[in-house]
Design an enzyme around this catalytic site. Structure first.
Site, PDB file in Angstrom:
ATOM      1  CG  ASP A 117      -1.672   1.179   1.501  1.00  0.00           C
ATOM      2  OD1 ASP A 117      -2.339   1.628   0.558  1.00  0.00           O
ATOM      3  OD2 ASP A 117      -1.634   1.708   2.630  1.00  0.00           O
ATOM      4  CG  ASP A 173      -1.452   8.240   2.441  1.00  0.00           C
ATOM      5  OD1 ASP A 173      -0.544   8.587   3.218  1.00  0.00           O
ATOM      6  OD2 ASP A 173      -2.325   9.010   2.020  1.00  0.00           O
TER       7      ASP A 173
HETATM    8 MG   LIG Z   1      -2.561   3.209   3.610  1.00  0.00          MG
END
Ligand SMILES: [Mg+2]
Length: 344
Positions: free
Chosen positions: A21, A23
């Protein structure tokens, strides 16, 4: 370590593709998170690195360029899996190529649609064969109204498919928290009384797209949110690592429901390369490294705090999860969910 104990494997041992992922895992705001870049570059020396993002407003090439600027130098557009790409995977199963599709969203979504062989329209009057909806800052009432017109017929009465890239309720902005795609999908849902099919995390299509693209047989997914990243990986049958540099904190780990429990818990991405200590149980005692906890009725007792906060958290989580009981039934000492980890 005695002669008879094997050194533990690292979370990366045997892994052929690392899927991360963005962020809260790679960056927070404008900057990279501590130790993320060098740890990922090192992980990429021996295996594929891929990046999974629900964000539908940036093209894969833009994301790849951003990651190269942060120091992930080898990143190519094909290493980035976006929720619009996962939406195309769903669309291909339902609508033949060449069909006209109504877009609610931005240029990134139109780009993916055309790349997948569809004709994009902005008007329900063009008799679209499906509606695809993703976030873009310019989405407003006029676009939502076109979707409502196109989706007026219920699917069971021959209505057209409706695919959402993702249903994140919010989207973080420099000035605060703003409505995300889930909020905009919900506006259409309220108007037409239908539910969209979702492509992004925590649903499977985005994970399936990543695994298929890389031909991965033993992938590891790294995320910072239990309810999207870890739950999605678990549903897709992928091992996962929760990193404590983003949204979810130690108290959330202890309380994680059985559907969103990571295979590994790490403070930062350096620990991907370190031996991951086994959970040991002996009678009432659950131990990880030098940390031990014991469950005594409703009380969780710290027997040995140990020398690494992450090991105490791992031991506490393993002990609580093994009971099959909900967190609300326990008295949890504050030290067990102390939070000395990096927060963005
Ligand atoms: Mg994230």
């Amino acid at each position: 370590m005695s002669l008879f104990s094997r050194p533990s494997a690292t979370p990366l041992d045997g892994v052929d593709a690392v899927l991360a992922d963005l962020d809260g895992v790679v960056y927070a705001g404008p900057g990279a998170l501590p130790h993320a870049i060098e740890s990922l570059n090192r992980a990429g020396e021996k295996r594929r690195l891929g990046y999974i993002t629900n964000n539908a407003s940036r093209r894969d090439s833009v994301v790849a360029e951003h990651l190269r600027e942060l120091g992930l130098e080898a990143t190519r557009p094909e290493d980035v899996i976006t929720s619009p790409q996962a939406a195309m995977r769903l669309l291909r199963d339902r609508v033949p190529q060449g069909a006209t599709v109504l877009v609610v969203g931005g240029d990134g979504l139109v780009h993916e649609l055309e790349k997948a062989g569809y004709v994009a329209t902005r008007s329900a009057d063009d008799a679209p064969a499906a509606v695809v909806q993703g976030f873009a800052p310019e989405v407003g009432w006029a676009q939502l109204a076109e979707a409502a017109y196109a989706l007026a017929t219920p699917e069971e009465d021959g209505g057209i498919p409706w695919i959402a890239t993702n249903t994140d309720w919010t989207i973080p902005q420099a000035r605060g928290i703003a409505p995300g795609n889930g909020t905009l999908v919900s506006a259409v849902h309220t108007a037409v009384g239908r539910l969209a099919t979702v492509a992004g995390k925590p649903e499977r299509p985005i994970f399936d797209e990543a695994v298929a693209r890389f031909g991965a047989e033993r992938p590891l997914f790294i995320g910072d949110r239990l309810d999207t990243d870890i739950a999605g990986a678990q549903a897709a049958g992928i091992r996962s690592a929760l990193v404590l540099t983003g949204i979810d904190r130690p108290k959330h780990v202890l309380a994680a429901p059985a559907t969103s429990r990571p295979t590994y818990i790490v403070g930062d991405l350096r620990e991907l390369h370190e031996p991951y200590p086994e959970v040991r149980t002996k009678g009432e005692l659950t131990s990880v490294g030098r940390s031990s906890v014991r469950i005594d009725g409703a009380d969780i007792v710290i027997v040995e705090e140990g020398d690494r906060p992450v090991d105490l958290l791992r031991a506490g989580a393993a002990a609580i999860w093994a009971t099959g009981r909900a967190i609300y039934g326990f008295r949890v000492p504050e030290r067990l969910y102390a939070d000395p980890f990096h927060r963005p």
